[in-house]
Design a protein around this motif. Structure first.
Motif, short mmCIF file in Angstrom:
data_model
loop_
_atom_site.label_atom_id
_atom_site.label_comp_id
_atom_site.label_asym_id
_atom_site.label_seq_id
_atom_site.Cartn_x
_atom_site.Cartn_y
_atom_site.Cartn_z
N ARG A 136 0.84 -1.20 0.00
CA ARG A 136 0.00 0.00 0.00
C ARG A 136 0.87 1.25 0.00
N ARG A 137 2.02 1.20 0.71
CA ARG A 137 2.90 2.36 0.78
C ARG A 137 3.64 2.62 -0.53
N THR A 138 3.93 1.55 -1.27
CA THR A 138 4.70 1.73 -2.50
C THR A 138 3.84 2.19 -3.67
N GLY A 139 2.54 2.14 -3.55
CA GLY A 139 1.67 2.64 -4.61
C GLY A 139 1.45 1.62 -5.71
N ALA A 140 0.69 2.06 -6.72
CA ALA A 140 0.35 1.18 -7.83
C ALA A 140 1.42 1.23 -8.92
N PRO A 141 1.52 0.20 -9.74
CA PRO A 141 2.51 0.21 -10.83
C PRO A 141 2.24 1.37 -11.80
N ASP A 142 3.29 2.00 -12.26
CA ASP A 142 3.18 3.11 -13.20
C ASP A 142 3.14 2.55 -14.62
N PRO A 143 2.03 2.71 -15.34
CA PRO A 143 1.93 2.13 -16.69
C PRO A 143 2.92 2.74 -17.68
N ASP A 144 3.44 3.95 -17.37
CA ASP A 144 4.37 4.60 -18.30
C ASP A 144 5.83 4.23 -18.02
N LEU A 145 6.06 3.45 -16.94
CA LEU A 145 7.44 3.13 -16.58
C LEU A 145 8.14 2.33 -17.67
N GLU A 146 7.42 1.36 -18.24
CA GLU A 146 8.02 0.54 -19.30
C GLU A 146 8.38 1.39 -20.51
N LYS A 147 7.53 2.41 -20.81
CA LYS A 147 7.83 3.30 -21.94
C LYS A 147 9.13 4.07 -21.69
N VAL A 148 9.31 4.53 -20.45
CA VAL A 148 10.54 5.25 -20.11
C VAL A 148 11.75 4.34 -20.24
#
Length: 300
Positions: free
Chosen positions: A224-236
């Motif tokens: 919960r503290r680390t948050g949800a996966p960033d969908p744009d991370l793979e693009k970066v």
């Protein structure tokens, strides 16, 4: 590491032993007496087809023998040597770094012996198909149990061992966990080096974010503290990986990419800009994209 496989000469002389084998019988006796076998080839040089055919015959014989007898040990030892190519093939699928190849081969041989002990010829499955998952699984378990969860430099691995030994000695003396200053005095390291080593030690074994107790909503505290996966991370990540590949392209290829994906021009417009045909632009783009794709998927 203990070697389980004996030489070809030992196996065919009737003196080979395996783990768990019973007392040796008369060295002059043929453990395969009564079985219509072709002459045994040099086992390490046997072809794949010969190894499979002979293995089927030996497994049939093994099923008739009593476990723990010299004959049983002889046949199983022959099967191990006959199928060592499976171990070498499995080891070849791994990228070995600090591990000795011979050590990993011995680990794989343990998996091969387990596969031989479990194999049932009556099931109709070819032995290589049955054995490879067991061999690979044994090697993976070895790496899991002996390797760092996160790769760190060797000097940091050695520093972790130094600090672990010093910490154990100080805990016995002080009756509590030592401080950074005390560890520095004990090991002769700077305090910054001690801190760096302690941080690196966290990479030796990791835990899942879901390991800790979950809250009422079923979500772990850390997750919960680390948050949800960033969908744009793979693009970066892809863009960062592409940058050196694009920089290595010839100037015209970089120009074509810039016009197509930067200025978003059509192939016909690019052709007019560069003085070439639309078909030529299409071929250029296909070639450029294929090179970039191969560069991204190529093993490091």
């Amino acid at each position: 590491m203990t070697t389980f496989v004996t030489s070809d000469r030992e196996s065919r002389s009737g003196t080979a032993t395996c783990p768990g084998a019973g007392p040796a019988a008369d060295p002059g006796a043929d453990p395969l007496a009564g079985l219509d076998l072709p002459p045994l080839p040099e086992l390490r040089e046997a072809s794949t087809a010969d190894a499979r055919a002979l293995s089927r015959v030996l497994f049939a014989r093994l099923a008739e023998l009593e476990e723990g007898t010299h004959a049983y040990s002889y046949v199983r030892n022959t099967l191990v040597e006959l199928n060592l190519a499976l171990v070498r093939y499995a080891v070849g699928r791994f990228r070995l770094r600090s591990e000795s190849r011979e050590d990993v081969v011995q680990v794989g041989t343990v998996g091969l012996i387990k596969a031989i002990n479990r194999y049932d010829l009556g099931e109709g499955t070819e032995f290589p198909t049955f054995a490879l998952p067991t061999i690979v699984g044994e090697i993976k378990r070895h790496f899991r149990d002996t390797s760092w969860a996160v790769r760190v430099p060797r000097r940091m691995q050695e520093r972790r061992l130094t600090l672990a030994k010093a910490s154990a000695r100080l805990e016995q003396t002080l009756g509590r966990g030592p401080s950074v200053t005390e560890l520095a005095e004990q090991t002769g390291l700077d305090e910054d080096e001690v801190v760096e080593g302690l941080v690196a030690a966290n990479a030796y074994k990791t835990s899942s974010l879901d390991y800790h107790a979950a809250d009422e909503e079923g979500e772990s505290f850390l997750a919960r503290r680390t948050g949800a996966p960033d969908p744009d991370l793979e693009k970066v990540e892809n863009l960062v990986s592409l940058k050196p590949l694009v920089e290595a392209l010839p100037e015209r290829d970089r120009k074509v990419l810039d016009l197509r994906f930067g200025a978003e021009m059509t192939q016909s417009e690019i052709g007019a800009e560069l003085g070439i045909s639309q078909m030529h632009v299409s071929r250029l783009l296909s070639s450029i994209l294929r090179r970039l794709r191969d560069g991204l998927t190529e093993p490091a």
